[in-house]
Design a protein around this motif. Structure first.
Motif, PDB file in Angstrom:
ATOM      1  N   LEU A 135       0.564  -1.578   0.206  1.00  0.00           N
ATOM      2  CA  LEU A 135       0.467  -0.101  -0.449  1.00  0.00           C
ATOM      3  C   LEU A 135       0.834   0.953  -0.105  1.00  0.00           C
ATOM      4  O   LEU A 135       0.168   2.008  -0.876  1.00  0.00           O
ATOM      5  CB  LEU A 135      -1.225   0.024   0.940  1.00  0.00           C
ATOM      6  N   SER A 142      -0.259   1.998  -4.507  1.00  0.00           N
ATOM      7  CA  SER A 142      -0.666   3.328  -3.742  1.00  0.00           C
ATOM      8  C   SER A 142      -1.131   4.626  -4.597  1.00  0.00           C
ATOM      9  O   SER A 142      -1.793   4.994  -4.169  1.00  0.00           O
ATOM     10  CB  SER A 142       0.708   3.283  -3.816  1.00  0.00           C
ATOM     11  N   ARG A 146      -4.987   4.101   0.137  1.00  0.00           N
ATOM     12  CA  ARG A 146      -4.202   5.038   0.656  1.00  0.00           C
ATOM     13  C   ARG A 146      -4.414   3.563   2.407  1.00  0.00           C
ATOM     14  O   ARG A 146      -5.047   2.963   2.434  1.00  0.00           O
ATOM     15  CB  ARG A 146      -4.351   6.666   1.052  1.00  0.00           C
ATOM     16  N   HIS A 319       6.942   4.776   1.470  1.00  0.00           N
ATOM     17  CA  HIS A 319       5.835   5.517   0.226  1.00  0.00           C
ATOM     18  C   HIS A 319       6.792   6.870  -0.447  1.00  0.00           C
ATOM     19  O   HIS A 319       7.430   7.623   0.329  1.00  0.00           O
ATOM     20  CB  HIS A 319       4.998   6.376   1.138  1.00  0.00           C
TER      21      HIS A 319
END
Length: 359
Positions: A135, A142, A146, A319
């Motif tokens: 994720l 992604s 989220r 991320h």
């Protein structure tokens, strides 16, 4: 008023090295994990009966294994079912990525009822880290989804034994945003368990639940985005107050079992940071100690950036850093929360200082 806001964003974007945060535009995904027999099924069944959760999609491993059969009212096909609550339920196909992507495509084609959130239930022995990583930094996923909340159920009867013997159980606790102590009615006192969970993961909210009874509003919504207001809530996401003195408290009370290797701490920097130095520091940590970075999340004040930049990672997968639209409050410090294994505050700081000296 909205046009003025848009102008501000348009003016700021070319000045920033980072993509603007688009979390509010993406479907929230929450992960329900926990060791074998800790009550994930009971919790899931109860949550799905709540009216506030009717527009949910649920991904499980097998219908029979999770025990949702009594809720099934209609099969859309062999892998997707509509529950009595109105939720969609589907089994994991060859892998979770394919299942998520297929579910989104079918929603867009109106082949399944619309949904606004996704819940993923893991097996009892599962390591939640690969799902969180999917994720955080899989562009095929992604871009549309989220990470919202990692919920871990903890068996009040068996947790101490499991945490002593099974690193998977420790890791499920360490990665959580919410820790739910189940079977509370079968144990006289859970103070020692609560203390142990708080040492392992001071940033997670701990709740006791009976038979899965909990308001979903108290369960989900732990992500950076406030799901109701569609605004950023850094204070809730970092929960930095919980990490103040956590290291000292841990040493004071002592460790045992797998706990001895788990550390949690927050680093704060008063002056704006250089992104090149920060990125090289985090890259070094990922390359040399990636398996020991259980979870890292932070908000950074970077030189040349008018608004804060957010970082979030699990192990060696992070991320892509994103810029928030504005500072949430007057606090302009950079703050990074670490939950680690065999990697202490001093070693992390030493790597930072060594990198700055070399630069």
């Amino acid at each position: 008023m909205s046009s003025d806001k848009n102008k501000t964003v348009e003016m700021r974007t070319p000045m920033s090295l980072f993509e603007s945060d688009k979390s509010a535009e993406r479907f929230p995904v929450s992960l329900i994990t926990g060791f074998l027999g800790s009550g994930k099924t009971t919790l899931l069944n109860r949550v799905l009966r709540d009216d506030a959760m009717k527009d949910s999609a649920v991904i499980i491993n097998e219908y029979g294994e999770v025990g949702l059969d009594h809720l099934l009212v209609e099969r859309v096909d062999g892998e997707v079912a509509v529950l009595a609550s109105g939720c969609i339920c589907c089994t994991i196909r060859s892998d979770l990525e394919e299942t998520l992507r297929t579910l989104l495509v079918r929603r867009d084609r109106s082949e399944v009822p619309p949904f606004r959130r996704i819940l993923v239930e893991t097996t009892g022995l599962a390591d939640p880290a690969p799902i969180v990583q999917l994720l955080l930094n899989n562009p095929l996923v992604s871009h549309f989804l989220r990470l919202d909340t990692v919920v871990t159920t903890v068996d009040a009867v068996n947790a101490s034994h499991q945490l002593d013997r099974q690193y998977e159980a420790v890791k499920q606790v360490a990665l959580a945003d919410r820790l739910l102590i189940t079977k509370r009615d079968l144990v006289n006192n859970i103070d020692a368990l609560e203390l142990r969970l708080n040492r392992l993961n001071p940033g997670a909210r701990i709740e006791s639940v009976m038979h899965g009874e909990i308001d979903p509003a108290q369960l989900f919504g732990a992500g950076l985005i406030d799901p109701e207001k569609k605004t950023v809530d850094v204070r809730r996401w970092l929960n930095e107050q919980a990490f103040a003195g956590s290291c000292e408290a841990a040493h004071e009370h002592g460790h045992h079992g797998h706990d001895a290797s788990i550390d949690s701490f927050m680093l704060a920097f008063d002056q704006p940071l250089d992104w090149m130095a920060v990125s090289q520091w985090l890259a070094r940590l990922r390359s040399t100690r990636g398996e020991d970075l259980l979870r890292v999340k932070g908000i950074l004040n970077l030189r040349g950036e008018p608004t804060p930049v957010v970082v979030h990672g699990v192990h060696h997968v992070f991320h892509p850093p994103v810029a928030l639209a504005q500072w949430p409050d007057a606090d302009r410090r950079s703050r990074i929360v670490f939950i680690t294994r065999g990697l202490g505050r001093q070693e992390v700081l030493a790597l930072w200082q060594a990198g700055r000296a070399a630069a």
